[in-house]
Motif scaffolding. Structure first.
Motif, mmCIF file in Angstrom:
data_model
loop_
_atom_site.group_PDB
_atom_site.id
_atom_site.type_symbol
_atom_site.label_atom_id
_atom_site.label_comp_id
_atom_site.label_asym_id
_atom_site.label_seq_id
_atom_site.Cartn_x
_atom_site.Cartn_y
_atom_site.Cartn_z
ATOM 1 N N MET A 88 0.842 -1.194 0.000
ATOM 2 C CA MET A 88 0.000 0.000 0.000
ATOM 3 C C MET A 88 0.875 1.240 0.000
ATOM 4 S SD MET A 88 -2.713 1.231 2.918
ATOM 5 C CE MET A 88 -3.720 -0.206 2.715
ATOM 6 N N THR A 89 0.552 2.208 -0.862
ATOM 7 C CA THR A 89 1.324 3.441 -0.879
ATOM 8 C C THR A 89 0.911 4.332 0.255
ATOM 9 O OG1 THR A 89 -0.272 4.539 -2.299
ATOM 10 C CG2 THR A 89 1.486 3.329 -3.391
ATOM 11 N N ALA A 90 1.786 5.330 0.584
ATOM 12 C CA ALA A 90 1.483 6.230 1.698
ATOM 13 C C ALA A 90 0.216 7.009 1.437
ATOM 14 C CB ALA A 90 2.662 7.179 1.914
ATOM 15 N N SER A 91 0.007 7.431 0.183
ATOM 16 C CA SER A 91 -1.176 8.235 -0.125
ATOM 17 C C SER A 91 -2.452 7.424 0.001
ATOM 18 C CB SER A 91 -1.058 8.814 -1.531
ATOM 19 O OG SER A 91 -0.965 7.765 -2.485
ATOM 20 N N SER A 92 -2.401 6.130 -0.357
ATOM 21 C CA SER A 92 -3.613 5.329 -0.307
ATOM 22 C C SER A 92 -3.987 4.956 1.111
ATOM 23 C CB SER A 92 -3.457 4.071 -1.155
ATOM 24 O OG SER A 92 -2.449 3.234 -0.615
ATOM 25 N N GLN A 93 -3.017 4.929 2.076
ATOM 26 C CA GLN A 93 -3.329 4.597 3.461
ATOM 27 C C GLN A 93 -4.344 5.556 4.049
ATOM 28 O OE1 GLN A 93 0.037 4.179 5.948
ATOM 29 N NE2 GLN A 93 1.040 2.701 4.637
ATOM 30 N N THR A 94 -4.269 6.814 3.670
ATOM 31 C CA THR A 94 -5.162 7.813 4.239
ATOM 32 C C THR A 94 -6.572 7.702 3.693
ATOM 33 O OG1 THR A 94 -4.581 9.411 2.525
ATOM 34 C CG2 THR A 94 -3.246 9.419 4.529
ATOM 35 N N ARG A 95 -6.783 6.884 2.630
ATOM 36 C CA ARG A 95 -8.093 6.795 2.015
ATOM 37 C C ARG A 95 -8.841 5.527 2.381
ATOM 38 N NH1 ARG A 95 -4.790 7.776 -2.268
ATOM 39 N NH2 ARG A 95 -5.354 5.789 -3.241
ATOM 40 N N VAL A 96 -8.227 4.685 3.258
ATOM 41 C CA VAL A 96 -8.892 3.441 3.625
ATOM 42 C C VAL A 96 -10.167 3.747 4.396
ATOM 43 C CG1 VAL A 96 -8.711 1.333 4.971
ATOM 44 C CG2 VAL A 96 -6.762 2.125 3.641
ATOM 45 N N ALA A 97 -11.293 3.142 3.984
ATOM 46 C CA ALA A 97 -12.579 3.402 4.630
ATOM 47 C C ALA A 97 -12.625 2.779 6.016
ATOM 48 C CB ALA A 97 -13.696 2.824 3.768
ATOM 49 N N PRO A 98 -13.518 3.235 6.888
ATOM 50 C CA PRO A 98 -13.651 2.655 8.227
ATOM 51 C C PRO A 98 -13.953 1.168 8.138
ATOM 52 C CG PRO A 98 -14.880 4.712 8.040
ATOM 53 C CD PRO A 98 -14.416 4.370 6.668
ATOM 54 N N ARG B 132 -6.934 -5.489 5.277
ATOM 55 C CA ARG B 132 -6.966 -4.627 6.470
ATOM 56 C C ARG B 132 -6.138 -5.215 7.596
ATOM 57 N NH1 ARG B 132 -13.395 -2.820 6.546
ATOM 58 N NH2 ARG B 132 -13.208 -1.242 4.907
ATOM 59 N N ALA B 133 -6.228 -6.540 7.763
ATOM 60 C CA ALA B 133 -5.424 -7.182 8.815
ATOM 61 C C ALA B 133 -3.934 -7.018 8.539
ATOM 62 C CB ALA B 133 -5.791 -8.662 8.922
ATOM 63 N N GLU B 134 -3.554 -7.177 7.269
ATOM 64 C CA GLU B 134 -2.148 -7.001 6.915
ATOM 65 C C GLU B 134 -1.703 -5.560 7.148
ATOM 66 O OE1 GLU B 134 -1.997 -8.286 2.897
ATOM 67 O OE2 GLU B 134 -1.944 -10.442 3.395
ATOM 68 N N ALA B 135 -2.599 -4.612 6.849
ATOM 69 C CA ALA B 135 -2.259 -3.201 7.063
ATOM 70 C C ALA B 135 -2.034 -2.915 8.540
ATOM 71 C CB ALA B 135 -3.363 -2.303 6.510
ATOM 72 N N VAL B 136 -2.913 -3.492 9.395
ATOM 73 C CA VAL B 136 -2.750 -3.312 10.839
ATOM 74 C C VAL B 136 -1.444 -3.949 11.308
ATOM 75 C CG1 VAL B 136 -3.672 -3.953 13.097
ATOM 76 C CG2 VAL B 136 -5.221 -3.117 11.311
ATOM 77 N N ALA B 137 -1.175 -5.176 10.812
ATOM 78 C CA ALA B 137 0.062 -5.864 11.209
ATOM 79 C C ALA B 137 1.293 -5.088 10.765
ATOM 80 C CB ALA B 137 0.079 -7.280 10.627
ATOM 81 N N ASN B 138 1.251 -4.574 9.538
ATOM 82 C CA ASN B 138 2.394 -3.798 9.038
ATOM 83 C C ASN B 138 2.590 -2.515 9.834
ATOM 84 O OD1 ASN B 138 2.919 -5.678 7.053
ATOM 85 N ND2 ASN B 138 1.696 -4.624 5.495
ATOM 86 N N ARG B 139 1.458 -1.868 10.149
ATOM 87 C CA ARG B 139 1.561 -0.636 10.931
ATOM 88 C C ARG B 139 2.116 -0.920 12.325
ATOM 89 N NH1 ARG B 139 -3.087 0.953 9.952
ATOM 90 N NH2 ARG B 139 -4.212 0.238 11.800
ATOM 91 N N THR B 140 1.633 -1.996 12.935
ATOM 92 C CA THR B 140 2.135 -2.367 14.266
ATOM 93 C C THR B 140 3.613 -2.712 14.215
ATOM 94 O OG1 THR B 140 -0.043 -3.221 14.893
ATOM 95 C CG2 THR B 140 1.847 -3.961 16.202
ATOM 96 N N GLN B 141 4.002 -3.479 13.178
ATOM 97 C CA GLN B 141 5.413 -3.848 13.028
ATOM 98 C C GLN B 141 6.276 -2.602 12.825
ATOM 99 O OE1 GLN B 141 6.267 -6.378 9.675
ATOM 100 N NE2 GLN B 141 8.032 -7.290 10.703
ATOM 101 N N ARG B 142 5.778 -1.672 12.017
ATOM 102 C CA ARG B 142 6.536 -0.436 11.781
ATOM 103 C C ARG B 142 6.681 0.379 13.063
ATOM 104 N NH1 ARG B 142 3.300 1.543 8.609
ATOM 105 N NH2 ARG B 142 2.345 3.163 9.891
ATOM 106 N N GLN B 143 5.589 0.453 13.831
ATOM 107 C CA GLN B 143 5.638 1.201 15.082
ATOM 108 C C GLN B 143 6.602 0.560 16.074
ATOM 109 O OE1 GLN B 143 1.472 1.126 16.020
ATOM 110 N NE2 GLN B 143 1.059 3.091 15.011
ATOM 111 N N LEU B 144 6.572 -0.774 16.148
ATOM 112 C CA LEU B 144 7.502 -1.470 17.041
ATOM 113 C C LEU B 144 8.946 -1.268 16.600
ATOM 114 C CD1 LEU B 144 5.580 -4.832 17.628
ATOM 115 C CD2 LEU B 144 5.922 -2.975 19.276
ATOM 116 N N ARG B 145 9.155 -1.289 15.278
ATOM 117 C CA ARG B 145 10.506 -1.073 14.762
ATOM 118 C C ARG B 145 10.986 0.347 15.063
ATOM 119 N NH1 ARG B 145 9.592 -3.057 10.281
ATOM 120 N NH2 ARG B 145 9.033 -1.188 9.110
#
Length: 487
Positions: free
Chosen positions: A1-11, A139-152
């Protein structure tokens, strides 16, 4: 997912679908059927395959559903354009072309799914299930990637070395880059040889460190201080915890290591300072008290040979010297940092301190039903000196009150004697300052040293009773006691 598309993910409660088909009536029918299958679905449709990439780029789209055979572009052409905008967006071919060649081509290209149109209604249940599965996986992968990035990011922006080893320390599973600065070794070196950090450890500390490693592998948490040798010698402290599986067996050890060099330097400086104070106290005790004892002995001999008022003057002078020496010893020792504290009942300590002094005709009122973390003996000296100071300056019949400050940040000792002159309040804690000709000027200086050694603060103001009020603050560990503590 690109940085710009992350901000457009629906609830998460909504799934937005873009359906591409050159038949508007069919597109409307699909939209209605899908929205009836799942109330989370919102379906937008278009017959213009060339505008799909722009819609994905500007709107929140969770999944693209596309026909294959269309006049301007094929479904795979649309897929290629969508991927340039969002490489991870779920894309499902929904087509009446059941060609194995097209299906194979679609799968090879990386299309999320391939569904053949049918005339039965239950095809929408299948289609809805596939859409939901792909969207939720993304969505699950996005959450996992975000969590992994935050932990890193967290791991790489700490001053500590964070690490995970196998239970027997033969395999390094994770370590952050802070290791390279602290141990003067590359992370790659440690991955290749998980015991490499022992080579950076001071030889005198290796046995202790290996002992701690063995104990944590056996399931016992460890904390250990040791030295690291490099361009300079560093002191570090490692905290290690065993990680167990569902059977209770230790499968990994995890922990962190932080640099305590500055703390160790302060400890060494403090130890040196305390040794100097002890040497000073020894000199005062030995070199001054010995001649004082000689003078006192000859005074007694002189009294046996003659009776003279001059000898009484000498006796008073020797007594004053003894007082000065005693208080100098206390002053030297009370500057040492407080390191051994325990919960102390303030009620009991105030009463015992009161009983340790010559009260004359003074009276005490105390409301201190609390416990405080302190060095009991040295805090007792604070109260004794404050009580003596109140009697010395407020008179033999002075009333002394001890209580808690309203915000419970500390306590006060006040009296109803004479207030301290405003121009003297800044000087009263200075060593040797006194307004009493018979005083040594050490009593309040000793109090301040003890208070500061605890990490507290002391100030003086006027009491509502008319005399002086001393407030000691910063005692954050005051807690209410129960009835058993007062017995």
């Amino acid at each position: 997912m690109t940085a710009s598309s992350q901000t457009r993910v629906a609830p998460r409660s909504e799934i937005r679908i873009l359906h591409v088909d050159d038949e508007p009536d069919f597109a409307r029918m699909v939209a209605g059927n899908l929205e009836r299958e799942d109330d989370r679905f919102t379906v937008e449709w278009t017959t213009d395959s060339e505008e799909v990439a722009e819609i994905v780029a500007t709107e929140a789209v969770d999944c693209v559903l596309s026909d294959y055979a269309m006049p301007e572009l094929t479904g795979l052409d649309v897929f290629d354009e969508v991927r340039t905008v969002d490489p991870e967006l779920p894309f499902i071919l929904f087509t009446d072309t059941g060609s194995e060649t097209i299906a194979s081509e679609a799968i090879s290209a990386g299309v999320s799914d391939y569904v053949i149109k049918k005339r039965v209604k239950n095809q929408y249940e299948l289609l809805a299930t596939k859409i939901t599965t792909h969207v939720e996986r993304r969505r699950a992968e996005a959450v996992a990637n975000r969590t992994q990035r935050q932990l890193r990011e967290l791991a790489e922006n700490t001053h500590d070395v964070l690490w995970i080893f196998s239970a027997d320390w033969t395999e390094l599973e994770y370590i952050n880059s802070r290791y390279e600065e602290m141990f003067d070794q590359s992370v790659q070196t440690l991955y290749q040889d998980p015991a490499a950090f022992l080579r950076a450890t001071h030889p005198d500390d290796v046995d202790d460190l290996e002992g701690a490693m063995k104990r944590v592998s056996e399931g016992n948490p460890q904390e250990i201080e040791y030295r690291i040798e490099g361009d300079t010698t560093r002191w570090v402290e490692s905290h290690a915890e065993p990680i167990r599986d569902e059977t209770g067996s230790v499968v990994r050890v995890a922990g962190f290591t932080h640099d305590i060099t500055e703390r160790k330097q302060r400890e060494l400086e403090l130890r040196s300072k305390n040794e100097q104070l002890e040497r000073f106290a020894s000199i005062v005790s030995h070199d001054l008290r010995n001649p004082l004892s000689v003078a006192d002995g000859y005074l007694e001999l002189a009294r046996e040979e003659a009776d003279s008022d001059h000898l009484e003057t000498v006796a008073r002078a020797l007594d004053r010297m003894e007082t000065l020496i005693s208080e100098l010893l206390v002053l030297a020792r009370e500057g040492q940092e407080v390191t051994d504290t325990k919960p102390v009942s303030l009620d009991k300590l105030v009463l015992s301190s009161w009983n340790n002094i010559d009260q004359k005709n003074a009276s005490l009122q105390a409301e201190t039903n609390v416990r405080i973390q302190a060095d009991e003996i040295r805090l007792g000296q604070v109260f004794e000196n404050l009580f003596r100071n109140a009697i010395e300056h407020g008179g033999d019949d002075v009333t002394i009150s001890v209580g808690l400050l309203e915000d419970e940040s500390g306590f006060y000792v006040e009296n109803d004697g004479d207030p301290i002159p405003d121009d003297k309040k800044d000087q009263i804690f200075e060593t040797g300052f006194t307004t009493n000709e018979q005083g040594t000027g050490f009593g309040l200086a000793i109090i301040k040293r003890i208070v500061n050694a605890h990490g507290w603060r002391i100030g003086v103001t006027d009491s509502d009773l008319g005399g002086a009020r001393f407030e000691i603050t910063g005692t954050d560990l005051i807690v209410q006691t129960n009835a058993a503590d007062r017995n």
